[in-house]
Each structure stands twice: as structure tokens, then as C-alpha cells.
Design an enzyme around this catalytic site. Structure first.
Site, PDB file in Angstrom:
ATOM      1  CE  LYS A 163      -3.451   2.108   3.000  1.00  0.00           C
ATOM      2  NZ  LYS A 163      -4.181   1.965   4.305  1.00  0.00           N
TER       3      LYS A 163
ATOM      4  CD  GLU B  83       9.619  -6.057   6.885  1.00  0.00           C
ATOM      5  OE1 GLU B  83       9.302  -4.817   6.357  1.00  0.00           O
ATOM      6  OE2 GLU B  83       9.701  -6.158   8.064  1.00  0.00           O
TER       7      GLU B  83
ATOM      8  N   GLY C 225      -4.542  -2.252   5.260  1.00  0.00           N
ATOM      9  CA  GLY C 225      -3.831  -3.277   4.715  1.00  0.00           C
ATOM     10  C   GLY C 225      -4.358  -4.582   4.967  1.00  0.00           C
ATOM     11  NE  ARG C 226      -5.929  -4.365  11.284  1.00  0.00           N
ATOM     12  CZ  ARG C 226      -5.362  -3.194  11.183  1.00  0.00           C
ATOM     13  NH1 ARG C 226      -4.203  -3.063  10.846  1.00  0.00           N
ATOM     14  NH2 ARG C 226      -5.937  -2.007  12.225  1.00  0.00           N
TER      15      ARG C 226
ATOM     16  CD  GLU D 280      -1.183  -4.698  11.761  1.00  0.00           C
ATOM     17  OE1 GLU D 280      -2.160  -4.674  10.766  1.00  0.00           O
ATOM     18  OE2 GLU D 280      -0.117  -5.062  11.614  1.00  0.00           O
TER      19      GLU D 280
ATOM     20  CG  HIS E 218      -2.450 -36.585  15.840  1.00  0.00           C
ATOM     21  ND1 HIS E 218      -2.227 -37.771  16.242  1.00  0.00           N
ATOM     22  CD2 HIS E 218      -3.269 -36.234  15.035  1.00  0.00           C
ATOM     23  CE1 HIS E 218      -3.350 -38.277  15.989  1.00  0.00           C
ATOM     24  NE2 HIS E 218      -4.081 -37.457  15.087  1.00  0.00           N
TER      25      HIS E 218
ATOM     26  CE  LYS F 268       6.109  -1.176  10.095  1.00  0.00           C
ATOM     27  NZ  LYS F 268       5.003  -0.554   9.396  1.00  0.00           N
TER      28      LYS F 268
HETATM   29  O1  F6P Z   1       3.635  -3.202   9.595  1.00  0.00           O
HETATM   30  C1  F6P Z   1       2.141  -3.231   9.588  1.00  0.00           C
HETATM   31  C2  F6P Z   1       1.713  -2.952   8.477  1.00  0.00           C
HETATM   32  O2  F6P Z   1       1.470  -1.582   8.211  1.00  0.00           O
HETATM   33  C3  F6P Z   1       0.269  -3.784   8.145  1.00  0.00           C
HETATM   34  O3  F6P Z   1      -0.735  -2.983   8.583  1.00  0.00           O
HETATM   35  C4  F6P Z   1       0.316  -3.757   6.734  1.00  0.00           C
HETATM   36  O4  F6P Z   1      -0.708  -4.743   6.417  1.00  0.00           O
HETATM   37  C5  F6P Z   1       1.663  -4.260   6.308  1.00  0.00           C
HETATM   38  O5  F6P Z   1       2.513  -3.275   7.331  1.00  0.00           O
HETATM   39  C6  F6P Z   1       2.237  -4.013   5.034  1.00  0.00           C
HETATM   40  O6  F6P Z   1       2.057  -2.589   4.470  1.00  0.00           O
HETATM   41  P1  F6P Z   1       2.368  -2.074   3.034  1.00  0.00           P
HETATM   42  O7  F6P Z   1       1.240  -2.785   2.215  1.00  0.00           O
HETATM   43  O8  F6P Z   1       2.379  -0.646   3.061  1.00  0.00           O
HETATM   44  O9  F6P Z   1       3.602  -2.553   2.578  1.00  0.00           O
END
Ligand code: F6P
Length: 536
Positions: A197, A203, A257-258, A343, A374, A502
Site C-alpha cells: 500500500k 521488507e 492493509g489487513r 493488529e 496430534h 520498525k
Molecule cells: O507493519 C504493519 C503494516 O502496516 C500492516 O498493517 C500492513 O498490512 C503491512 O504493514 C504492509 O504494509 P504495506 O502494504 O504498506 O507494505
């Protein structure tokens, strides 16, 4: 007020066996909800009519109806970020206008969906192909959190409907994952989706850079851009990465995002199953939205699911909840729900910034049955703490030739909730062992075989894990989280708790690279840095 009454009621019924509630022959039907293609049975909990009435009062006191109307209408209910919360608009494809700041967002939603569908059809048909000419055989979705968990969960869930390119997912900044996923793929026939987003998540951007180098090494740097697509609201950053605007699918800040699998972030799912099945997924979500908005009190599935959760966590003090899908293709659902629920509702202050004064949402965890049986069910049955369980199972599997296996799976699911409910008494255990042991040894052996029982569970039965039903399930959980957030008085749509780590990681990276000193860090962090850096 209702909460105090609930706590008092819980005290009064302490020690009551859930099983005794079934003396009422109507118990199961009365403490169940049917909606869309699903049945939610919460009769195996200690909730009685009185508790349920108080729980419903709690929702009313919190102003749930008004808050729900505000969300669907595009009001800015994410108050800490000043944003509307409109993931529901993404699946309102056949519905009416939805306005944010006086502007209808639906034309934009439909236009993006149409662009996605045209792109997905063309990739699947091979008319959009790799710059070198070959068809895209493999898709790699690079994203994390909501930009990974939703599509990864849904792609796996809908495996029987796959008729497009193979989909792979990379989320972790651990180079092991991107290496393992890319090894074995052909860069010339791979399409990389960079799903972020913000298009700033470290990452994702690091993995995207690694994938670009991997492709450029095979195709040359000038061709590499043609292997990329971006799902993002940050058009400046996607352009800077070298992705042309027609390969960018954007969404607005009112999609968290979620909550984003319903729009561009779901592109990998659309590529895997095709636009028509993706539409069915959306229609399932929309059907649950309509149900959530219209169904009254005990007939409202997301509301009742949320209230059962509040009863267990906030009233009875059970801090965790196990999600146990008896459906191997829902293996990623617990991880998806961890982000969705934790979250969203893992917050210690209410909307106005004051202390919550209650526990935040529960720790959510789980694994598919029967595998969990199990592994960790031992603790669920005989551990000293109570873990409320949420079982899920389909009426029908996708493998008619393996119907006997589905029957066995279902029998296991029902058996577990029955065992949790009934337990096994000392006398029953002794009867089982009679003849093998006697006297003190019989007593000792029998005590190990006692199950306290009286452990609560709910069971969600859905018809079959089709795209439509998956949409219903995901929307059910989204609304459950919403109800819980409203009753707790928190903002379920921000996530400030992820920020501190972060920031510190960004500051520690140059320390680990030996470019900056660890001075000022605590002794443990300094020791760890030193140990990790030995010999470098
Ligand atoms: O670190 C949390 C977060 O902001 C989430 O809410 C989100 O889903 C994820 O990181 C990824 O964010 P982006 O889509 O901006 O890379």
C-alpha cells in the site's frame, strides 16, 4: 453497566456445567445462527439467555448500530488517522453509491476492478506476456502483513479453482525465503507483483530489489520492468521503481492493509482463479455485509460471534482463542486472523486516548485439524488453563472420490468439541482401566486419564469452501473484529504498535554493519550485537 452485570452473572454461574444447559432440548437451535451458507453453533458455551441479553445490551450501550452505519456510509471512523473505513466498498460492486467527502467512490472501485480483470484475463490467455515473448507461468507476490496474508490464505483456500499461472508468495525480509521461492523458477516467465500500500515497507522493497536483480541478470536491466506489476496507493514510488502506470493498480487510504484482499491486493488470487471466481468471492463478502447490516440481534452472525468472544475474554478472562479449521486448505487462516484480530484490537487505549480499563482482544492462534490434535490439543483438553476453541468444517469437500476421508475429518471435528464439553470423570476412567490396575495404582493411572470437560467451543459449518463461501467467512471475521472494537471503544483500524520496532530496526542495521556504534543501547542488545558481529 452491562459489563458489571455480566461479571456478576459469570460469578453466579461459576461451576455450572455447560452440558447441563442441554437439559433444554431447544438449546442447540436457540444458541445458533444461520446466515448465508453457514451455521454458527455456540451452544457449547456457558452463555445462557440472561448472559446473552446482557451481551446484547453491551453492544447497544456501545452504540454499535450507529457505528456500523457510520462505517458503511464512509464516515471517518478511523479517528487517529482521519480516514474512512471502506473495504466493504470494494465488494459493493452491485450496490449503490458510497461517498467519502461527498464523492462517490464506487465508479473508481469498479474501474479498478475492470482493469484488474482485463489484465488478469490477458495474462491468463497469454496476450499479455513476458517481454521476451513467453507466457507468464509463475506469479510471485511480494508483500507483507495485509499485502501477503490475505492473498496467500485465499489462493491456498481456493486451490480447486486454480486454472491460471502458479502463485508463490514472498513476505519475510529473510533472504532465505526469496531465494527458496525464486530457485526453480524461470525469470523469463515470471511475473512479480510488488504488493505494498505504502510502497515503503522495508521488507517488501528489499525483496522487490532482489527479484529485480534476479530477473535483470537473465533478461537485462531494460527488460526487467516488464516483469513487474505494483499494487499500491503510492504512484510516485511505483514510478521511481520503474513500473509503468498501466501496470499499477491503486487503492485509496480508506482500505486498511489487513482488509485489502478484496481489491488490487487480491490480484494474485484473481490471476489464479480468474475474474469470474474472484467476483464470486466478492459477492460472498457482500452477502455477509448485507446480513451484518440487516439481521437483528441473535440472528446476526458476526455480532453473536463477537459477543461469544467477549464473553470468553473480557468476562471469563480466557486470554487466548484457538481457531481450528478442519479444512487443510485453510491452513493460513489462523495466521490471517492473527493480523486481522490482533493488529486491529490489540490496543491498550480507547479512541479518546484514555486507558482501556479492560483487556484488549485475545491472542488468536491455531492450526488445521486433525494435525493440531496430534500436537497441542493435549493442553486444550487437560491443561490448567481454558482455551476457547473455534472449530470450522465444511458440509462437503471438493473430493467426491475421497468422501470417506471428509467423513472421518468431520467426525474428528465433532468429536473434539464433544470431548471438550463432556470430559471424562474419574469413575469413568477407572471403569476403563479396571482389570489392568487395582488399588492405589488404579487411582493414579485413572487420574491421568481424567478430562475436566466443560471447556467451551463454537463450531462454524459452511457448505463447501467455494469462492463465495470464502468471501462470507472472511467478511464474517472482519465484522466480528469490528463489533469487538466498538464494544471495547478502541480504533480497530490503526496499528501504531508496529512502529517502534520498525524504527529501532532501521537504527540497528548500520550498527550490525559495523558503521555505527552500539553505545547507548542496553547491555543485552550490546551483547547480542557483539556476539552476532564476531569475526566480521
Ligand atoms: O507493519 C504493519 C503494516 O502496516 C500492516 O498493517 C500492513 O498490512 C503491512 O504493514 C504492509 O504494509 P504495506 O502494504 O504498506 O507494505
Amino acid at each position: 453497566m452491562a459489563l458489571i452485570d455480566l461479571l456478576r452473572h459469570a460469578k453466579e454461574i461459576e461451576g455450572r456445567r455447560i452440558l447441563s444447559l442441554f437439559d433444554d432440548p431447544g438449546r442447540a437451535g436457540e444458541f445458533s445462527v444461520r446466515a448465508c451458507d453457514m451455521l454458527l453453533d455456540y451452544s457449547k458455551t456457558n452463555i445462557d439467555a440472561e448472559a446473552r441479553a446482557m451481551l446484547l445490551e453491551l453492544a447497544e450501550e456501545a452504540g454499535l448500530a450507529a457505528r456500523r452505519a457510520a462505517m458503511f456510509s464512509g464516515a471517518k471512523i478511523n479517528e487517529t488517522e482521519g480516514r474512512a473505513v471502506l473495504h466493504t466498498a470494494l465488494r459493493n460492486v452491485d450496490g449503490g453509491p458510497v461517498s467519502v467527502d461527498g464523492v462517490d467512490v464506487m465508479p473508481g472501485v469498479r474501474a479498478t476492478l475492470e482493469r484488474m480483470a482485463a489484465f488478469a484475463e490477458a495474462v491468463r490467455a497469454g496476450t499479455i506476456h513476458a517481454p521476451g515473448g513467453g507466457i507468464y507461468s509463475d506469479i510471485v507476490n511480494i508483500g507483507i502483513g495485509g499485502s501477503d496474508l490475505g492473498p496467500a490464505m485465499a489462493v491456498q483456500a481456493l486451490a480447486p479453482y486454480h486454472d491460471g499461472p502458479r502463485c508463490h508468495f514472498v513476505s519475510n525480509v529473510d533472504g532465505a525465503q526469496v531465494r527458496d521461492v525464486l530457485t526453480g523458477l524461470n525469470p523469463a516467465s515470471t511475473l512479480v507483483i510488488v504488493a505494498s500500500k505504502t510502497f515503503t515497507t522495508v521488507e517488501t522493497m528489499t525483496n522487490a530489489g532482489t527479484a529485480r536483480d534476479w530477473i535483470a541478470a537473465k533478461t537485462g536491466a531494460e527488460m526487467a520492468g516488464g516483469h513487474f506489476v505494483a499494487l499500491s496507493s503510492n504512484l510516485e514510488k511505483t514510478a521511481a521503481f520503474g513500473i509503468s502506470p498501466e501496470r499499477v493498480f491503486g487503492f485509496e487510504d480508506w482500505v486498511g492493509g489487513r482488509y485489502s484482499v478484496w481489491g488490487p491486493i487480491g490480484l494474485s488470487l484473481m490471476l489464479a482463479v480468474g475474474p469470474q471466481k474472484f467476483d464470486e468471492f466478492l459477492s460472498g463478502g457482500a452477502a455477509m455485509d448485507a446480513h451484518f447490516r440487516e439481521a437483528e440481534t441473535t440472528g446476526n452472525m458476526p455480532l453473536m460471534l463477537a459477543l461469544v468472544g467477549l464473553w470468553h475474554n473480557q468476562v471469563l478472562g480466557h486470554a487466548t482463542r484457538a481457531v481450528l479449521p478442519y479444512e487443510q486448505r485453510l491452513a493460513r487462516l489462523p495466521a490471517y486472523l492473527q493480523q486481522l484480530e490482533m493488529e486491529s484490537n490489540g490496543k491498550r487505549v480507547s479512541m479518546d486516548g484514555t486507558d482501556l480499563g479492560l483487556h484488549s482482544g485475545p491472542v488468536v492462534w491455531g492450526e488445521p485439524g486433525t494435525n493440531g490434535q496430534h500436537a497441542f490439543y493435549q493442553l486444550i483438553h487437560q491443561g490448567t488453563r481454558v482455551v476457547p476453541c473455534e472449530f470450522m468444517v465444511a458440509r462437503e469437500g471438493h473430493e467426491p472420490d475421497l468422501a470417506h476421508q471428509h467423513r472421518l475429518l468431520t467426525a474428528n471435528c465433532l468429536a473434539q468439541s464433544e470431548a471438550l464439553l463432556r470430559g471424562r470423570t474419574l469413575d469413568e476412567a477407572k471403569t476403563l482401566l479396571a482389570g489392568r490396575f487395582e488399588g492405589a495404582e488404579l487411582e493414579r493411572q485413572a487420574r491421568h486419564r481424567v478430562f475436566p470437560g466443560n471447556r467451551p467451543s463454537v463450531t462454524l459449518v459452511y457448505d463447501k469452501l467455494t469462492p463465495k463461501v470464502l468471501g462470507q467467512i472472511v467478511a464474517l471475521y472482519e465484522h466480528r473484529v469490528f463489533v469487538e472494537g466498538v464494544i471495547l471503544g478502541i480504533n480497530s483500524f490503526d496499528q501504531w504498535g508496529v512502529e517502534l520496532g520498525k524504527e529501532l530496526a532501521l537504527a540497528l542495521e548500520p550498527v550490525l554493519a559495523g558503521k555505527e556504534s552500539a553505545e547507548g543501547k542496553d547491555g543485552s542488545t550490546r551483547q547480542l550485537v557483539e556476539y552476532l558481529s564476531r569475526g566480521r
